[in-house]
Structure formats: structure tokens, C-alpha cells
Scaffold this motif. Structure first.
Motif: not given
Length: 1291
Positions: A40-64
Motif C-alpha cells: 500500500d502506498y498513500a496518495p501524493a498528498a499523504a506521501a508528503e507526511k510519510a517518513s520513509p523515502p521512496p524505494p530504489t528502483l531496479y531494472v532487469q533485462l532477460h533474467g540477467e
């Protein structure tokens, strides 16, 4: 499974919000995909109050490897770009594909870095274990629980209990040993090498950990050099514990993401590599560095550095301080110049600059006197300035292939004596005067546009000039050191006389030219061992054969009326002779007496005019092993002559007029292959008495009965008896033959009910090559879309059997979906191939295959118009149409010789190896699978459509092996007068093998009868009978296939009729996806009724499946499977009758089910989508493979509805029900998740099959038998023949 929803992830600074869904994913198999927990992720308005930073995103191509996304990168944009590169042309389709969960096998996103068990074990192993140091006998040494780490080449043990603080004890393992301690459970002893070796005893908590540590430490201890391989580990920084390995000399960090970043720990960056004081070899290739890593310049001991494929645009001047560097690899970058400071690398002996952007040879190479090879292939050089080479007297080997060189500029240069090897392959040279290289030893100039070639022959050892337009070749003086010359595929009309004087010439290839006569004294050259002179215009061979030592002679495809009379007597070293496709009427004798010195082992005489007179002459070759005499004029083969060929292993006498195979074939105890199709054989030969027999093909003969011994030969794999209309087999014979892996026989035909003329009929065959595997497959659907369309295909996996089989099972379904889904008519075939890329799943990540599809249909704008043939292909599988007796190619092969493909390959900085393959894998730039080569290799096919006319006679689909052996003109001419499609397909494969094809080969021949009346189908939809596909001259056939491949399976031909449906008896589920021997065929019985027939007024059927009659069995490739351990033929006793629809062969019982129509029936149960009468629904349970899980709500199929769904907040127009979780949260759960249609190349998904325990099988049989005995439901109009019911099962 929870429903998917769209959420907004708060963006990082400067980044737009990312739209998608989050789910729990990950696992040690990051290449597959499965539903997970929604976060669950809060809407943009509630996200400003959330203390945890957004997660780091990773991409994987072809299962490598997985990489971290930069702040300005957006997941959906990356995914869309990837799908556009695959070949999709419209945004709505890209967005729809992006919502499919199977896309995870191609591109996948994670919130947090996923954990991969395999790569993590290679980085380090760690844990808290009981440790004891020193000898086990000393009581002072006690067990204590310590942190233990294996990283690099060292074992690291903490000195503080249950902690990583304090001093660390380091045990070097190179040259050491690891031993099992039997006195303690799960205990290993680790010892270092040398006189002051130490020993640590470690007790592990579980047996799994014990084995993991034993495996990894054994690898390290067995090494002779201190080497660590951390390639493909998704590293962003160096492991901290790696620096304990101070003796490290070789470090492989290939294919990671070790880019410089201010956010990474400073103590673990690339600049810390200088802490390895003994490091000699460093591999940083494929790390997307962008900038040259200056840190490596501070490693004084470095002798080898690889920074290839890192998007480098410049090399800094600081590299000049690496005085000990000997090998420097800079391939696959964007370099246009080199710094002058490179001249300080006095020990540099190898500098590779291939596939960069150089337009000329860098001047700094003049100062690098230790470099002896100029490696600049794949650059942008348009003219070779010989003056630049003159200033580099140290350069001996020049590699300039795959440039755009059009001319050599001499600039008053007389001779370049230092260049001994010159490679100018794949350039644009029209003429080449290489006499300036007066000491040249090896010259490569293949695939240019050369018309004339002049070479200095003083020291010439090898000349390769094939695939040009040569009409003149001058070599002066006579090359006395020349050992190999390849001038094939040119326009030469004669062979230079100096060839006879070249005293060391061993191999001469002059094939595919216009040569009318060979030099008289050519065979007098005592050094000549191999002569390839096929595909010329020779009418005779030289008669002078004194002192000839030729071992291999290939003179196929000429105009020879006879061979020299003394050829086989004088050429006593001859082991291989191919004289196929000539006009030979007889053979020369091998001896004039009873004794013979012939050592001939392989003799190919296919497609000549040989008569019975030549058969006695074969006895002069007692060591003959392979004999091909197909398509001659033989009427008999005397038994006494066959008896003398005792060493014969393979014989092909197809396409003659033989009435019998001599009984003395039993003397050939080594015989494993007997091919004798398309003859007049009436009596089944004694081949079943041969102990080594593996393949027997007696199709298209006049057999009436089969005589079998009590026990079949133990190695028999293939028996083809199709095309024998008079053949009748009793129950016992059928029961015995059903044990053969691949048994084919005609099915009794009830005749054509409609009586209408056939518009098309087909036949196909497949033959395995020398690799002992059948790596091709064929697809034939004569009644695609209710008998008004047809679909044919050929698939070639080159060396793998998995991909062709998956393509065979899947592509017809995808095409049927694309016909409903694709908006633009010209895109449906291309989209079928692109969608197939993700349907291959994990099998397509490392494997690949060529494919060709042909679809016959009506113009959708004018359904009453003529037929249209649409062909699409990738790889070297191709189609050719015969129109007015002339070939009309409908396919294109995309290879390096295509200028636009080469330009695209260079743009993506792929490395083309010397054999012309992308990264050494495939020579085709457009092919299915091989997703790890993306974007250099893509599945976008070549598509071409033609309107069929009465002048169109037939078309041929063939695999790579077929078209490598036969030209389109020869293939069309060879089968134009063959009345039966099956016999035509068999002839093509036999000719290919007779001409020297050693690969697997497949051919499909579709004969057309497009009359003026059949061009218009106005009457077809108005109640008139539908023109059914004709079975040809022979009735439909049933293929009984035992899909177990013996380990010692030999590469023997295996053919299949185009009218085959299968009764498959499989040994184990693990072998299902490895079998390619069967061909997907979905054909109606001869007595099939038209759609308007009252036999099925309300029976819902999909476009692939007309109603099956009770008199003919129809079965799809996928089936529900029930285990069985009772009888061999589905009967528990001889008195019982088999249950209709249930087939057994010892270990398994197979139930006839329909896996394609389930979605259609589900739609019919939904009045909100499609309104159908209530009586139209099936009452039986349809067991579906690769479908939604039972018990879960099925996804709505919008493919037949006018709208594609409402527009989503992120701009997607894909239906909500088809969306999937775009971003997963990384986890350590080792879940096996499907990544497409198929999750592994050779392991079927257990969910695709339903297994009943043996103890319940009798109950299942009784239930199904009871269901069969129930009277069928009343029909409004009585059908002419009873239809089979569907069966309820206790599942």
C-alpha cells in the motif's frame, strides 16, 4: 490472487511520478514472474507526511543482471522503449503488451535490489558456525561460535565471538585443500598451502550449507592462480571482504554496473583496486562506465586491461603511466582518436580497437613498436592508406574487416614487406591489387565486390576470396607454399594453370563458379587432398590420375556424363566422393580383379540416371559405410551384391523403381538407417533382423503387410509406413509397433463428404542430421479458420530442440489471437513473431531459433475475393512460391551482408566475431529468442504478401539446411512434377542430404489448385460446401510417437506425413519439451462436414477446431495426462475394448481434450460479452493447459469486442483486467515463477498436466467408460455420424 490496481510512486527529485503497481516478488530466479503481495502506498498528498523515502528502483533485462535506475529514468519509458525496439509499431499495442505479466521474462522492475542466490554465492558465503582452529587432537583447541566468511580466495574468521568486530583471521585457500571430517556431522576441514599451513574446522548447521561451502571452497582451492570471477553479479561496488585477498592476480568484473557514483561507499569504489598489489589482469568490460576509470591507471602491476563495451568516447592521457600493460582491449566503444601518451606503453603488445568510430589508423600506433597486430574491424574506414602502414614496420597482421573500405591508396608505396596477414572481409572493394604486400602469407577478402584480384605469391600460404564477382585471378610467382585456396561463389570460367604447379596445395574450393573444364594435370598434384568443384559446368574430369592422393572429391551439380574410367582404381586414397546431380549412367570399376585396394567410405550419387548396371560395381568398395543412390533409375538391387557390402551403415535408395530390398541386407550387421521411400516395394524387407537398425523409411510404396520378429530391434527409433494405401496391419502388429518412439502409418479414410475440389493440400517431412538430435519442427493447420484458411510453418533451432518444439506448439494460437487483436492488417503477422518472443519465456533468454510462417486467407475487406498468401520469416527458414514454373521468393535472410542490418549492429556496439556471428552466437540478426543479445538481435520478421492466382502451383517452406543445399530454382524444379505433396517434401529432404547436408532439415510442400472459380468465395458462405483441403494421393495418417529419445540416439532421418495426428506415448514429463519429432497438425477427417451441416448446429468451436467425427481421431498436442502402470495398449486384457478418447502405453494414459476452445466456451457462458443460446455450452469439463488457474475468475477477453478498454490514468489503453504489477519489491523467497508460456527450455510446468495416481486409474477408466456409454443428448437434426462426447473427470 488479489486484484491489480494502479498506484502512484512518489518521484525522486526532478522525476515525474511513476505509474504502475507494486508487488512482492524477487527470489533466486529473478527472470520469472508471478503475482505477489500488493504494498500500500498513500496518495501524493499523504506521501508528503510519510517518513520513509521512496524505494530504489531496479531494472532487469532477460533474467540477467539488475541495475539501479538513475534519477531521471522512468520504468514505463524504459519498458516502452524496449518493446518498440522489439518491433511493435503502435503505442497502444506497446502499452497493452506492457500490461502482460509474461513480459517479466524480457524486462522486469524491482523496488529494492533482488537477491539472487547463484550470484550471491559467487560473491561471498557467510554465516555463524562452530569453529575450531588447529589440530583436532589437542585438547586446548575448543569449539567456539564465530562469524565465517568466504570471499575471493580467502576464508575469513572473526576473532570475537558472535561478532564481526576485532581482528579477522584470514586463511588463503589457493593451493590448499578442503576435507570432510567424518567424526563430526556436517564438518569440513579447511587448510592452506605451504610449510606454515593452518587448518580450521567448521561445523555447519544444515547439510545444504555443508554442500554449498564444500562446492565453493573446492573451486577456489583447485585453482593454480589467484583468480576471482565476479562477472554478471549486478555489482555496483566492490565487496568489502574482497580486499582480504591480497594475493589476487586475476579479477573478472565483466557485465556489472561499477560506474562512478558519489552515493557509493568511497572505500569500495574502483579506485580501491590499487590495494591489490599483485593484480595483473582486470576485466571491466560491459559495465556501462561511460568514462574511462582513471583508478586503473594507478595499478602498477597491471599487464592486461579489458574495458570493452563501456560507451567510452575518449581515452585519457593518464593511461600512459601504465608502463607494464601488455594487453589493452577497447572494443565496442565510441572512440575516434587515441592520446599521444600511449607511446609510453613500451611493453604494449596487443591493442584492440574493433567496433569503434575510427575513420583512419591512429598515428600513435607508429610509436607502439611492440604491437604486431592492427585490430580495427568494424570501424568507419573508407580508404586504406598504405603510407600509414608503411610507417608501422612492426605491424604484421592487419584486421580491417567490416569497415567500408572502397579502395587502397598507394601513395607511391612500392612494397610493404612487413605485412604477412591481411583481412579485408566484408568491405566494398571492387578491385584489389595486393602485389604491394610482397611477403603476404594469408589473405582474406571474402564478401566484397571484387572483379579482379592480383596477389604476390612468394610466401602465400592461404587465400580466401569466396563470395565475390571474380572473373580474373592472378598470382605471381607460382605460390609454392600455398596450402589452402577458397575461390568459391564467383564467376570464374577456368582454373589457373599454376594451381597444378603449387607443390603444397592441399585444399582447393572452386565450387559455385562457371568453370567448364579443369586443368589436365590437376589430379597429378601429389599434395592435393581435397577438391570441391561442385556447382559448375563441368562435362568431364581430367583423365590423368598419376600419383593422385585426393581423399575428398566433390563434383556435384555439374554436367558429367561419366567419371574417368580409372578414377576409382588410381585414386586409392579416396574416402569421400559426391557426384550427385549430374547425368551419370554408370560408374567406373574399382578393380579389374577380385582384389581391391579401395578405401572409399562415403559415396553420394543422388539424382543421376544410374541403372542396374552400376550395382555390381559397388562390390569393389568393401569398406563402404554410407551409400546414397536416391532418385536414379534402379529397378533391382541383386542380393549377391548387397551381401558383399558388409560394412554398410546407411543406405538411401529412395525415388527409384525398386520392388524389393534384398534379403541379404541382414549381412550388413552395422546398418542403422534404411531409406527407401517413393519406390514400388511390395514386400516388407528383413530390416527388423538388423541389431543396430534405428531408422526405416518405407513410405510411398506398395506394401500390403508387415512381417515382424517376436522382438523388435532394441535401438529402433523411427518407422515410417505412410503412403502405402494397401497396407493392412492386424491388432498384434499395431500393438508391437506402438512401442517404437516414432511410428507413422496411414489412417483409414472415409472419403471426402463434400466432393468439392481441394484448394490446397500439403505434405511435410523432418530429418535429423549428424548432431544426433532433431532440431527442426513443422506446423500444418489445413483448416485454420473453418477450412477457409490455412497455416504452415517450419522452425529451426540449429543446435537446440527446445525452441522449435515450443514454436510448433504455440505460434498458431498466437496468430489466431493477433488476427482478432491487431488493428492494421499488415501488422498481424509481424506482431505474432514479436509476441512469441515473450511467450518463449526463460527458454528464449539463452536459446533461439529461426522460423517461417505462411498464412492463406481471404482479403478481410473483400471476403468474397481471392486468397492471399502471407509469409513471414526470421533467420534462415524461408518460403518460395512456384508461379508459372518459376520461383518467387517470399522470404529474406537478415545476416551481416545486409547493409542496414550491419549498420544497426554497429550502432548497438555488438561484437561480430570472425565467423560472422553476433557475439559469436548467431549469424542472423533477426531471429526468435536469444534475448540476451537484445537490441542487436530482434524478432521483427520480414513479411511479404501475394495474391494467389491460377498460375500459382505450390509453395515450399524449408529450414536452413534445405536452402543451404538447394537453390530456389532447383527446389521448385525438383518437385514441380511430383503429384503428391508428401512425396515432394520427402524428395526435397532426400536431395538435401544427398548433396551433403549434415544439419537437421525440414520441408513443407503445399500444393495449390486455385482455379478461377475458387478465387471467388461468394458461394462458400451462402450454404455451399467449403472446399476441403485434400489429403493428396494418400489417405490421412496417424503418427504413433514414443517421445523418449535414447541417449545414444543417432542422427537419422525422420519424416512425417502432412496429414498426421498423434497418438503419443511418453515416458516422462521431463522429456516433453525436448521432443521435436512430432509435427503440430490440425486437420479434419476426410469425411468432415461443412459448418452449415446439421451435425453441429449449436456446438461452439474455435477457429482451429472443426467438429471431429467418430470415425476419425483428432487430438491436440497438449493433453491431460494420467499415469498408468498396467498394459501397453490401454487394455487390461485382450478381451477389453479401449476406452474412446483414452490412450495408454505402459507408463501413462492420455485423454483426448481440447485446450484451445476453453476461452471461447467461457465467453459463451457470459451473456454480457457474447450472447449465445444456452444449449451451445459444453457440458463436459475441458482441461486446459497454460490457462488460468482453476477456481480463479478468468480474465475477460476483449479481443473480439470493439473497444480495447478505457484509457487509464497513465495513458494506457490496455484493459484493466490484463494489467500486471509493473514494479516488484525484492525479496529472498526462492519461488519458482513462470516467465512466459514456458518457464524452462526442457522442463514442462507441472501446472500444465494433471496426474492421477496409479491406484485411482481404474476408477477413472470406469467413470469415463460409463460416461461414454451414456446416450448422446438429442440433436435438432440427426447427424449422419455420431460425434464424440467430452468426458467428465473426477478432477
Amino acid at each position: 490472487m488479489v486484484s491489480n490496481c494502479s498506484v502512484t510512486i512518489p518521484g525522486r527529485p526532478g522525476e515525474n511520478p511513476v505509474f504502475g503497481t507494486l508487488k512482492q516478488g524477487g527470489g533466486n530466479q529473478a527472470s520469472s514472474g508471478s503475482p505477489g503481495k500488493l504494498l500500500d502506498y498513500a496518495p501524493a498528498a499523504a506521501a508528503e507526511k510519510a517518513s520513509p523515502p521512496p524505494p530504489t528502483l531496479y531494472v532487469q533485462l532477460h533474467g540477467e543482471t539488475t541495475r539501479r535506475l538513475e534519477a531521471d529514468e522512468k520504468p514505463l519509458q524504459i519498458q516502452n522503449d524496449y518493446l518498440f525496439q522489439l518491433g511493435f509499431g503502435e503505442l497502444w499495442r506497446v502499452q497493452e503488451e506492457g500490461m502482460d505479466a509474461e513480459i517479466g521474462c524480457l524486462v522486469r522492475f524491482y523496488a529494492g535490489k533482488p537477491h539472487s542466490t547463484g550470484s550471491w554465492e559467487r560473491i561471498q558465503l557467510s554465516g555463524m558456525y562452530n569453529v575450531r582452529k588447529g589440530k583436532m587432537q589437542l585438547p586446548v583447541n575448543r569449539w567456539t561460535r564465530r562469524q565465517v566468511i568466504l570471499c575471493g580466495t580467502c576464508l575469513i574468521v572473526s576473532s570475537v565471538k558472535d561478532s564481526m568486530t576485532g581482528k579477522m583471521h584470514v586463511l588463503p585457500l589457493i593451493g590448499g585443500k578442503v576435507e570432510e571430517v567424518k567424526k563430526h556431522q556436517h564438518c569440513l576441514a579447511f587448510s592452506s598451502s605451504g610449510p606454515q599451513s593452518q587448518t580450521y574446522y567448521i561445523c555447519f548447521d544444515t547439510f545444504t550449507e555443508y554442500l554449498r561451502w564444500l562446492r565453493q571452497v573446492s573451486k577456489v582451492a583447485s585453482q593454480r592462480i589467484s583468480s576471482v570471477d565476479l562477472s554478471c553479479c549486478s555489482l555496483e561496488h566492490l565487496p568489502a571482504n574482497l580486499f582480504y585477498s591480497q594475493d589476487l592476480t586475476h579479477l573478472n568484473l565483466k557485465q556489472n554496473f561499477l560506474r562512478h557514483s558519489s552515493s557509493l561507499p568511497a572505500a569500495r569504489g574502483l579506485h580501491e583496486l590499487q590495494r591489490f598489489t599483485k593484480l595483473k589482469s582486470l576485466n571491466l568490460s560491459n559495465n556501462h562506465l561511460g568514462d574511462f576509470p582513471l583508478a586503473v591507471c594507478s595499478i602498477p602491476t597491471l599487464t592486461e586491461l579489458n574495458v570493452s563495451c563501456n560507451d567510452l568516447r575518449a581515452v585519457p592521457a593518464a593511461v600512459g603511466v601504465m608502463h607494464n600493460l601488455q594487453t589493452f582491449l577497447l572494443d565496442g566503444n565510441f572512440l575516434q582518436s587515441l592520446p599521444a601518451e600511449l607511446e609510453n606503453m613500451h611493453q604494449l603488445s596487443y591493442l584492440s580497437l574493433s567496433f569503434n568510430e575510427f575513420t583512419d589508423i591512429p598515428e600513435v600506433l607508429e610509436k607502439l613498436t611492440a604491437v604486431d597486430k592492427l585490430c580495427m574491424s568494424g570501424n568507419c574506414i573508407e580508404a586504406l592508406r598504405l603510407q600509414a602502414l608503411r610507417r608501422m614496420p612492426h605491424i604484421k597482421h592487419v584486421d580491417l574487416r567490416l569497415n567500408v573500405i572502397k579502395k587502397l591508396i598507394a601513395d607511391e608505396v612500392e612494397f610493404l614487406q612487413h605485412v604477412t596477414q591481411l583481412d579485408l572481409r566484408d568491405n566494398k572493394l571492387g578491385d584489389l591489387d595486393a602485389t604491394v604486400f610482397n611477403n603476404i602469407e594469408v589473405l582474406h577478402c571474402e564478401r566484397n565486390q571484387l572483379v579482379t584480384l592480383n596477389i604476390c605469391g612468394y610466401f602465400l600460404k592461404a587465400l580466401y576470396a569466396s563470395s565475390n564477382e571474380l572473373v580474373q585471378l592472378d598470382v605471381y610467382p607460382i605460390p609454392n607454399y600455398l596450402s589452402c585456396m577458397d575461390i568459391s561463389r564467383n564467376r570464374l570460367e577456368n582454373v589457373p594453370e599454376w594451381v597444378c604447379e603449387s607443390r603444397k596445395l592441399e585444399v582447393l574450393d572452386i565450387g559455385h563458379n562457371q568453370i567448364c573444364e579443369l586443368p589436365t594435370r590437376l589430379f597429378c598434384n601429389s599434395s592435393l587432398r581435397k577438391l570441391l568443384a561442385g556447382h559448375n559446368q563441368l562435362s568431364r574430369l581430367p583423365d590423368r590420375l598419376e600419383r593422385t592422393c585426393v581423399e575428398v572429391l566433390d563434383v556435384q551439380h555439374n554436367q558429367l556424363l561419366e567419371l574417368p574410367p580409372n578414377l576409382l582404381m588410381k585414386a586409392d586414397s579416396l574416402r569421400f566422393l559426391n557426384a550427385s546431380a549430374n547425368r551419370l549412367e554408370t560408374l567406373p570399376p574399382a578393380t579389374l580383379s577380385e582384389e581391391t585396394s579401395s578405401i572409399l567410405q562415403e559415396l553420394y550419387l543422388t539424382n543421376n540416371t544410374l541403372t542396374d548396371k552400376c550395382v555390381p560395381l559397388l562390390t569393389g568398395h568393401p569398406h563402404l559405410k554410407i551409400l546414397h543412390m536416391a532418385y536414379n533409375r534402379l529397378q533391382s538391387f541383386p542380393a549377391s551384391k548387397m551381401a558383399k557390402l558388409e560394412e554398410l551403415e546407411e543406405i538411401d535408395v529412395s525415388g527409384n523403381q525398386l520392388k524389393a530390398i534384398p534379403t541379404t541386407i541382414m549381412n550388413c550387421r552395422r546398418m542403422h538407417t534404411v531409406i527407401a521411400h517413393s519406390n514400388c516395394i511390395e514386400v516388407f524387407p528383413e530390416v527388423m533382423q538388423l541389431p543396430e537398425i534405428k531408422c526405416v523409411d518405407l513410405s510411398c510404396n506398395e506394401l500390403s503387410e508387415v512381417t515382424l520378429p517376436e522382438n523388435l530391434p532394441p535401438k529402433l527409433q523411427d518407422l515410417d509406413l505412410t503412403g502405402n494405401p494397401r497396407l493392412s496391419l492386424d491388432h498384434r502388429t499395431l500393438e508391437l509397433l506402438n512401442n517404437i518412439r516414432c511410428f507413422k502409418i496411414d489412417q483409414p479414410s472415409a472419403g471426402d463428404a463434400s466432393g468439392a475440389p481441394a484448394v490446397w493440400s500439403h505434405g511435410y517431412t523432418e530429418a535429423s542430421g549428424m548432431k544426433n538430435k532433431l532440431c527442426v519442427a513443422a506446423l500444418s493447420v489445413n483448416n485454420f479458420c473453418d477450412n477457409r484458411e490455412a497455416l504452415y510453418g517450419v522452425f529451426d533451432g540449429d543446435r537446440n530442440v527446445e525452441v522449435p518444439y515450443l514454436l510448433q506448439c504455440t505460434m498458431s494460437d498466437i496468430l489466431a489471437e493477433e488476427l482478432q487483436k491487431t488493428k492494421r492488417e499488415e501488422e498481424y503477422m509481424a506482431n505474432t513473431f514479436i509476441v512469441m518472443q515473450r511467450k518463449l519465456g526463460t527458454a528464449g533468454q539463452k536459446l533461439g531459433g529461426a522460423a517461417v510462417l505462411c498464412h492463406i486467407k481471404h482479403d478481410p475487406v473483400d471476403p468474397g475475393g481471392s486468397f492471399t498468401l502471407t509469409s513471414a520469416n526470421v533467420g534462415k527458414c524461408q518460403t518460395v512460391l512456384c508461379r508459372n514454373g518459376k520461383p518467387l521468393p517470399l522470404s529474406r535472410s537478415y545476416v551481416m551482408s545486409c547493409e542496414e542490418e550491419l549498420r544497426r549492429i554497429k550502432q548497438h556496439k555488438a561484437i561480430v566475431t570472425e565467423d560472422g556471428k553476433v557475439n559469436g552466437v548467431t549469424e542472423s540478426t533477426r531471429i526468435l529468442g536469444y534475448t540476451f543479445l537484445h537490441p542487436s538481435v530482434v524478432p521483427r520478421p520480414h513479411v511479404q504478401s501475394v495474391t494467389l492466382t491460377p498460375q500459382d502451383e505450390f509453395f515450399i517452406l524449408g529450414s536452413k539446411g534445405l536452402w543451404d543445399s538447394l537453390s530456389t530454382e532447383e527446389a521448385v524444379e525438383a518437385v514441380r512434377n511430383v503429384p503428391d505433396a508428401l512425396a515432394a517434401a520427402k524428395k526435397l529432404c532426400t536431395l538435401a542430404q544427398g548433396y551433403g547436408c549434415h544439419d537437421s532439415v525440414s520441408a513443407v510442400v503445399v500444393q495449390l489448385n486455385v482455379s478461377e472459380d475458387s478465387c471467388c468465395c461468394c458461394e462458400l458462405g451462402a450454404g455451399g460446401p467449403v472446399p476441403p483441403p485434400s489429403p493428396g494421393l494418400y489417405p490421412p495418417s496417424v503418427s504413433m510417437v514414443l517421445k523418449e529419445r535414447p541417449a545414444d540416439g543417432l542422427g537419422v532421418p525422420s519424416s512425417s506425413s502432412g496429414m498426421a495426428s498423434e497418438i503419443s506415448s511418453e515416458i516422462s514429463t521431463s522429456e516433453m519439451s525436448s521432443e521435436v519429432g512430432s509435427t503440430a497438425s490440425d486437420e479434419p477427417p476426410s469425411g468432415a462436414l461443412s459448418e452449415s451441416s446439421p451435425a453441429y448446429p449449436s456446438e461452439p468451436r474455435c477457429m482451429l477446431h472443426p467438429v471431429c467425427l467418430a470415425s476419425a481421431f483428432q487430438r491436440q498436442l497438449s493433453s491431460a495426462t494420467f499415469s498408468s502402470a498396467f498394459s501397453d495398449n490401454g487394455l487390461d486384457s485382450e478381451d477389453e475394448e479401449p476406452i474412446e478418447g483414452v490412450f495408454s502405453n505402459g507408463s501413462r494414459v492420455e485423454v483426448e481434450v481440447d485446450i484451445h476452445c476453453s476461452r471461447a466456451r467461457e465467453k459463451e457462458r457470459r451473456p454480457s460479452l457474447l450472447q449465445v443460446p444456452a444449449e451451445a455450452s459444453d457440458e463436459g469439463i475441458v482441461i486446459s493447459a497454460n490457462e488460468d488457474e482453476p477456481g480463479l475468475p478468468r480474465k475477460a477477453d476483449f479481443s473480439t469486442v470493439g473497444t480495447m478498454g478505457r484509457r487509464r490514468a497513465n495513458g494506457s489503453v490496455a484493459p484493466q483486467e490484463r494489467s500486471h504489477n509493473v514494479i516488484e519489491v525484492a525479496a529472498d523467497a526462492p519461488l519458482r515463477k513462470p516467465g512466459g508460456y514456458f518457464a524452462a527450455p526442457a522442463q514442462p510446468d507441472p501446472d500444465d498436466q494433471f496426474i492421477i495416481p496409479p491406484e485411482l486409474e481404474e476408477e477413472v477408466k470406469e467413470l469415463m467408460k460409463h460416461h461414454q456409454e451414456q446416450p448422446p443428448p438429442p440433436q435438432p437434426v440427426p447427424p449422419p455420424e455420431p460425434l464424440p462426447d467430452y468426458y467428465d473427470t473426477p478432477l
